[in-house]
Design a protein around this motif. Sequence first.
Motif, short mmCIF file in Angstrom:
data_model
loop_
_atom_site.label_atom_id
_atom_site.label_comp_id
_atom_site.label_asym_id
_atom_site.label_seq_id
_atom_site.Cartn_x
_atom_site.Cartn_y
_atom_site.Cartn_z
N GLN A 243 17.48 -0.49 -14.12
CA GLN A 243 16.84 0.74 -14.54
C GLN A 243 18.16 1.49 -15.20
O GLN A 243 18.75 2.00 -14.64
N LEU A 244 17.85 1.73 -16.67
CA LEU A 244 18.92 2.62 -17.31
C LEU A 244 18.79 3.89 -16.95
O LEU A 244 17.54 4.69 -17.09
N LYS A 245 19.69 4.63 -16.57
CA LYS A 245 19.61 6.09 -16.09
C LYS A 245 19.88 6.97 -17.32
O LYS A 245 19.78 8.31 -17.28
N ALA A 246 20.40 6.41 -18.30
CA ALA A 246 21.05 7.30 -19.40
C ALA A 246 20.15 8.37 -19.94
O ALA A 246 20.40 9.71 -20.24
N SER A 247 19.06 7.92 -20.20
CA SER A 247 17.78 8.71 -21.18
C SER A 247 16.62 8.38 -20.66
O SER A 247 16.45 7.23 -20.08
N ASN A 248 15.79 9.22 -20.99
CA ASN A 248 14.23 8.95 -20.87
C ASN A 248 13.51 9.39 -22.01
O ASN A 248 13.68 10.05 -22.82
N VAL A 249 12.71 8.12 -22.42
CA VAL A 249 12.15 7.95 -23.63
C VAL A 249 11.21 9.39 -23.84
O VAL A 249 11.05 9.67 -25.30
N LYS A 250 10.58 9.86 -22.94
CA LYS A 250 9.90 11.02 -23.03
C LYS A 250 10.65 11.96 -23.72
O LYS A 250 10.03 13.10 -24.39
N THR A 251 12.01 12.16 -23.51
CA THR A 251 12.75 13.44 -24.09
C THR A 251 13.76 12.70 -25.36
O THR A 251 14.01 13.74 -26.03
N ASP A 252 13.75 11.73 -25.24
CA ASP A 252 14.76 11.00 -26.47
C ASP A 252 14.34 9.84 -27.16
O ASP A 252 14.76 8.50 -26.88
N PRO A 253 13.17 9.81 -27.88
CA PRO A 253 12.81 8.78 -28.64
C PRO A 253 13.70 8.05 -29.22
O PRO A 253 13.61 6.80 -29.54
N PRO A 254 14.59 8.56 -30.03
CA PRO A 254 15.90 7.72 -30.77
C PRO A 254 16.41 6.57 -29.75
O PRO A 254 16.64 5.39 -30.24
N SER A 255 16.62 7.15 -28.53
CA SER A 255 17.14 6.18 -27.42
C SER A 255 16.38 4.84 -27.16
O SER A 255 16.85 3.99 -26.92
N GLN A 256 15.00 5.19 -27.51
CA GLN A 256 14.00 3.92 -27.08
C GLN A 256 14.13 3.17 -28.14
O GLN A 256 14.24 1.82 -27.95
N ASP A 257 14.41 3.45 -29.49
CA ASP A 257 14.60 2.78 -30.67
C ASP A 257 15.97 1.78 -30.51
O ASP A 257 16.04 0.50 -30.49
N ARG A 258 16.79 2.68 -30.02
CA ARG A 258 18.40 1.82 -29.94
C ARG A 258 18.15 0.78 -28.69
O ARG A 258 18.60 -0.37 -28.74
N PHE A 259 17.49 1.18 -27.64
CA PHE A 259 17.31 0.30 -26.33
C PHE A 259 16.54 -0.99 -26.87
O PHE A 259 16.86 -2.17 -26.50
N LEU B 236 25.61 -16.99 -20.14
CA LEU B 236 24.90 -15.60 -20.11
C LEU B 236 23.92 -15.86 -19.20
O LEU B 236 22.99 -16.53 -19.28
N SER B 237 23.67 -14.56 -18.39
CA SER B 237 22.49 -14.58 -17.40
C SER B 237 21.10 -14.45 -18.48
O SER B 237 21.22 -13.60 -19.63
N HIS B 238 20.22 -15.20 -18.47
CA HIS B 238 19.18 -15.11 -19.06
C HIS B 238 18.38 -13.68 -19.02
O HIS B 238 18.00 -13.31 -17.96
N LEU B 239 18.10 -13.17 -20.37
CA LEU B 239 17.30 -11.95 -20.53
C LEU B 239 15.91 -12.30 -20.47
O LEU B 239 15.47 -12.62 -21.57
N SER B 240 15.01 -11.88 -19.46
CA SER B 240 13.64 -12.55 -19.37
C SER B 240 12.85 -11.49 -19.84
O SER B 240 11.87 -11.80 -20.46
N ASP B 241 13.17 -10.12 -20.01
CA ASP B 241 12.07 -9.08 -20.43
C ASP B 241 13.01 -7.85 -20.58
O ASP B 241 13.96 -7.62 -19.89
N TYR B 242 12.25 -7.05 -21.22
CA TYR B 242 12.60 -5.64 -21.23
C TYR B 242 11.49 -4.77 -21.62
O TYR B 242 10.40 -5.54 -22.40
N PHE B 243 11.58 -3.51 -21.12
CA PHE B 243 10.25 -2.81 -21.18
C PHE B 243 10.58 -1.51 -20.93
O PHE B 243 11.60 -1.03 -20.29
N VAL B 244 9.62 -0.51 -21.19
CA VAL B 244 9.80 1.03 -20.92
C VAL B 244 8.79 1.12 -19.93
O VAL B 244 7.51 0.68 -20.01
N ASN B 245 8.93 1.73 -18.75
CA ASN B 245 7.91 1.99 -17.68
C ASN B 245 8.08 3.21 -17.21
O ASN B 245 9.02 3.88 -16.75
N GLN B 246 6.82 4.15 -17.32
CA GLN B 246 6.97 5.71 -17.19
C GLN B 246 8.19 6.50 -17.84
O GLN B 246 8.77 7.28 -17.13
N GLY B 247 8.43 6.00 -19.05
CA GLY B 247 9.57 6.79 -19.68
C GLY B 247 10.75 6.16 -19.44
O GLY B 247 11.71 6.76 -19.77
N TRP B 248 11.02 5.13 -18.54
CA TRP B 248 12.50 4.82 -18.16
C TRP B 248 12.44 3.49 -18.70
O TRP B 248 11.53 2.48 -18.80
#
Length: 135
Positions: free
Chosen positions: A43-59, A76-88
């Motif tokens: 769970q990335l703590k750096a920013s919240n997409v609700k307040t920082d939409p450009p971070s979502q695009d970069r993520f 390398l560990s297999h990256l199985s998924d990535y998502f945004v949940n409740q703004g995180w």
Amino acid sequence: MPAPTLLNNRYRILKALGEGSFNRTYLAEDTHAGNGARRVIKQLKASNVKTDPPSQDRFLREAATLKAMSESHGQLSHLSDYFVNQGWFYIAQSWIDGTPLSELVTAPWTEAKVTQLLISLMQPLSYLHHQQIIH
């Protein structure tokens, strides 16, 4: 913010693994895998997409790149998924069962053992470097 017990209607949080400056990590069961597969959820703590939409695009761009690279390199560990949940932002990676390095290094190592470890680490790091990824 603690993670919900079920993320993305898929990942059941089993326990917290740790927390750093930029993320929290959890051990989770992938309920869609059918075999009780374990995942590490970051769970990335750096920013919240609700307040920082450009971070979502970069993520999303970075996560897609990591997914493609994890599928093309066996160490390398297999990256199985990535998502945004409740703004995180979340990343789900395969769980690699093993002994933590802190438990392996209980006595002085020989030069040969240290060299072997460094060579095994350099192969995936070199691959990431050639993909212009900083880790």
